[in-house]
Design an enzyme around this catalytic site. Sequence first.
Site, short mmCIF file in Angstrom:
data_model
loop_
_atom_site.label_atom_id
_atom_site.label_comp_id
_atom_site.label_asym_id
_atom_site.label_seq_id
_atom_site.Cartn_x
_atom_site.Cartn_y
_atom_site.Cartn_z
N ASN A 9 -4.69 -5.43 11.79
CA ASN A 9 -5.58 -4.46 11.16
C ASN A 9 -5.39 -4.60 9.66
OD1 ASN A 9 -6.98 -2.28 10.17
ND2 ASN A 9 -5.65 -0.72 11.10
N TRP A 10 -6.29 -5.35 9.04
CA TRP A 10 -6.12 -5.63 7.61
C TRP A 10 -6.37 -4.40 6.75
CZ3 TRP A 10 -8.79 -11.01 6.32
CH2 TRP A 10 -8.14 -12.03 7.03
N LYS A 11 -6.98 -3.38 7.30
CA LYS A 11 -7.37 -2.19 6.52
C LYS A 11 -8.21 -2.64 5.31
CE LYS A 11 -3.48 0.18 8.48
NZ LYS A 11 -2.49 1.25 8.42
N HIS A 95 -8.90 5.06 14.82
CA HIS A 95 -7.65 4.89 14.08
C HIS A 95 -7.29 6.20 13.38
CE1 HIS A 95 -4.79 3.58 11.05
NE2 HIS A 95 -4.56 2.55 11.83
N GLU A 97 -6.26 6.86 10.53
CA GLU A 97 -6.80 7.02 9.17
C GLU A 97 -8.26 7.44 9.22
OE1 GLU A 97 -5.51 3.20 7.71
OE2 GLU A 97 -3.44 3.88 7.88
N GLU A 167 -0.40 4.68 18.57
CA GLU A 167 0.05 4.60 17.18
C GLU A 167 0.51 5.97 16.71
OE1 GLU A 167 -1.68 0.91 15.08
OE2 GLU A 167 -2.97 2.59 14.66
N GLY A 173 2.58 2.67 8.59
CA GLY A 173 2.75 2.35 7.17
C GLY A 173 3.97 3.01 6.55
N SER A 213 4.32 0.29 11.96
CA SER A 213 5.46 -0.40 11.37
C SER A 213 6.08 -1.47 12.27
CB SER A 213 6.51 0.60 10.88
OG SER A 213 5.95 1.45 9.89
N GLY A 234 -0.52 -3.48 11.07
CA GLY A 234 -1.13 -3.24 9.77
C GLY A 234 -0.51 -4.14 8.72
N GLY A 235 0.43 -3.59 7.95
CA GLY A 235 1.00 -4.29 6.80
C GLY A 235 1.45 -5.71 7.10
#
Length: 255
Positions: A9-11, A95, A97, A167, A173, A213, A234-235
């Site tokens: 998930n590159w966001k 998601h 967010e 999640e 994150g 994470s 993600g990251g």
Amino acid sequence: MRQPLVAGNWKMHGTLATNQRLLEALKAGLAGLAGVQVAVCVPFPYLAQAGQALAGTGIGWGAQTLSEHDTGAYTGEVSGPMLRDFGCRYVIVGHSERRSLFGERDPQVAAKFVAAQRAGLTPILCVGETLAEREAGATEAVVASQLDAVIAAAGAQALAQAVVAYEPVWAIGTGRTATPSQAQAVHEFIRARLATAGGAALAGGVAILYGGSVKAANAGELFRQPDVDGGLIGGASLVAEDFIAICRAAAAKGA
Ligand code: PGA
């Protein structure tokens, strides 16, 4: 048996130049890797780039949200059929967010899930509790109600063509990962809920990813849990060597 899936998930990250380097590195680093499905969910403007770079590889691509509508006067929105036009296989739905920053609530998330499937996309449905909800002992109630909203709208059997991602919001994150046993407990609960709604065969076939994470260093232990079928990353999905290492950890489970 379920095949593990690792989805990046590159966001809202990347440029044409950095994406190209990342995509080329993933292509090289994941070539020939068996036992895992891999996908990247990129920002809308880069779907064409991802499609061009990844066509003919085993790596899929997708988006991070979609409209619940197929077409019409919805300024700024992107529909499922548009995503299909760009060769997407997956789309993330619900998601945290999107829920917390953009006000998406369960009925809209469910409508997006239905819209994704209507367009022939595989939704990756995100569920998860906040820290306050976990501390109040409400994790299962929260996850159940998020799941039930989709089951009510789409029908339990629709989950057979979907992926669920657990999640925990407090792990996204933050560098604070759920322990493998915390993750396993919720994944087991989700699978049991799916079994109650749609039967054991359905529940046994649905991939349930863990997200929050996940790093190269903790992926193996998480993925070894019996009900953890891969990850939504993600990251670490922005760093080729980290993402490749996570995919390898999932492949070890699928082998
Ligand atoms: P993270 O994000 O891996 O950076 O915690 C996961 C996600 O939001 O899907």
